[in-house]
Design a protein around this motif. Sequence first.
Motif, PDB file in Angstrom:
ATOM      1  N   GLN A 229      -5.037  -4.817  -4.998  1.00  0.00           N
ATOM      2  CA  GLN A 229      -5.733  -3.609  -4.557  1.00  0.00           C
ATOM      3  C   GLN A 229      -4.842  -2.384  -4.701  1.00  0.00           C
ATOM      4  OE1 GLN A 229      -9.305  -4.179  -1.831  1.00  0.00           O
ATOM      5  NE2 GLN A 229      -7.548  -4.567  -0.553  1.00  0.00           N
TER       6      GLN A 229
ATOM      7  N   ILE B  54      -9.042  10.379  -1.498  1.00  0.00           N
ATOM      8  CA  ILE B  54      -9.678   9.052  -1.455  1.00  0.00           C
ATOM      9  C   ILE B  54      -8.604   7.961  -1.504  1.00  0.00           C
ATOM     10  CG2 ILE B  54     -11.121   7.440  -2.771  1.00  0.00           C
ATOM     11  CD1 ILE B  54     -12.858   9.905  -3.522  1.00  0.00           C
ATOM     12  N   CYS B  55      -7.623   8.113  -2.382  1.00  0.00           N
ATOM     13  CA  CYS B  55      -6.538   7.115  -2.473  1.00  0.00           C
ATOM     14  C   CYS B  55      -5.763   7.039  -1.157  1.00  0.00           C
ATOM     15  CB  CYS B  55      -5.606   7.434  -3.631  1.00  0.00           C
ATOM     16  SG  CYS B  55      -6.279   7.017  -5.242  1.00  0.00           S
TER      17      CYS B  55
ATOM     18  N   TYR C 279       0.805  -1.226   0.000  1.00  0.00           N
ATOM     19  CA  TYR C 279       0.000   0.000   0.000  1.00  0.00           C
ATOM     20  C   TYR C 279       0.835   1.272   0.000  1.00  0.00           C
ATOM     21  CZ  TYR C 279      -3.986  -2.990   0.671  1.00  0.00           C
ATOM     22  OH  TYR C 279      -4.946  -3.949   0.487  1.00  0.00           O
TER      23      TYR C 279
ATOM     24  N   LEU D  75      -5.141   1.170  -6.783  1.00  0.00           N
ATOM     25  CA  LEU D  75      -4.982   2.486  -6.162  1.00  0.00           C
ATOM     26  C   LEU D  75      -3.941   3.320  -6.915  1.00  0.00           C
ATOM     27  CD1 LEU D  75      -5.087   1.769  -2.322  1.00  0.00           C
ATOM     28  CD2 LEU D  75      -6.833   2.825  -3.752  1.00  0.00           C
TER      29      LEU D  75
ATOM     30  N   TYR E 109      -7.906   5.180   1.338  1.00  0.00           N
ATOM     31  CA  TYR E 109      -7.905   3.759   0.979  1.00  0.00           C
ATOM     32  C   TYR E 109      -6.579   3.104   1.338  1.00  0.00           C
ATOM     33  CZ  TYR E 109     -12.372   3.527  -1.523  1.00  0.00           C
ATOM     34  OH  TYR E 109     -13.698   3.498  -1.836  1.00  0.00           O
TER      35      TYR E 109
ATOM     36  N   TYR F 211     -11.778  -6.346   1.080  1.00  0.00           N
ATOM     37  CA  TYR F 211     -11.804  -5.441  -0.063  1.00  0.00           C
ATOM     38  C   TYR F 211     -12.051  -4.011   0.399  1.00  0.00           C
ATOM     39  CZ  TYR F 211     -11.820  -8.974  -3.715  1.00  0.00           C
ATOM     40  OH  TYR F 211     -11.458  -9.977  -4.569  1.00  0.00           O
ATOM     41  N   LEU F 212     -11.365  -3.090  -0.249  1.00  0.00           N
ATOM     42  CA  LEU F 212     -11.630  -1.678  -0.034  1.00  0.00           C
ATOM     43  C   LEU F 212     -12.908  -1.335  -0.792  1.00  0.00           C
ATOM     44  CD1 LEU F 212      -7.991  -0.389  -0.502  1.00  0.00           C
ATOM     45  CD2 LEU F 212      -9.241  -0.621   1.637  1.00  0.00           C
TER      46      LEU F 212
ATOM     47  N   LEU G 259     -13.483  -1.322  -4.787  1.00  0.00           N
ATOM     48  CA  LEU G 259     -12.415  -2.052  -5.487  1.00  0.00           C
ATOM     49  C   LEU G 259     -12.783  -3.513  -5.703  1.00  0.00           C
ATOM     50  CD1 LEU G 259      -9.069  -0.675  -4.021  1.00  0.00           C
ATOM     51  CD2 LEU G 259     -10.336   0.053  -6.023  1.00  0.00           C
TER      52      LEU G 259
ATOM     53  N   LEU H 171      -6.715   2.427   5.012  1.00  0.00           N
ATOM     54  CA  LEU H 171      -7.609   1.292   5.266  1.00  0.00           C
ATOM     55  C   LEU H 171      -6.966  -0.028   4.841  1.00  0.00           C
ATOM     56  CD1 LEU H 171     -11.041   2.788   4.116  1.00  0.00           C
ATOM     57  CD2 LEU H 171     -10.284   2.360   6.469  1.00  0.00           C
ATOM     58  N   GLY H 172      -6.254  -0.011   3.730  1.00  0.00           N
ATOM     59  CA  GLY H 172      -5.564  -1.208   3.262  1.00  0.00           C
ATOM     60  C   GLY H 172      -4.455  -1.635   4.210  1.00  0.00           C
TER      61      GLY H 172
END
Length: 105
Positions: A43, A74-75, A19, A47, A78, A93-94, A97, A81-82
């Motif tokens: 994922q 947003i990225c 990530y 991104l 995410y 899953y995000l 995605l 969160l990832g």
Amino acid sequence: LLFMEQKKDNTKVFSILAYVFILWLIGLICDKDNETVMFHVNQSIWLTIIGFVGGFAGIIPFVGKFIAGIIGLICFVYMILGIISAVKEEKKYLPFLDKLPTLIK
């Protein structure tokens, strides 16, 4: 010598690194047979693609910088969160995605 016989499991490390922008390449190259790592790599690739598209949206006059900023935010969310999902060793899953195809199997 016992420690030399044990294979170190880097699943969590590679999943977290996936990530961090382009560092998903490390997991892709070093642990491509690991299903969990590949889940997080996929994922992260999405991104990265979405982030680049958002960056190019910044070229559009007037609203482009706003769109690029929103997509960038947003990225970033995410990504956080990832990383949380990878730390918990979850394959979660995000949002949205899960609708995108798997790029690397």
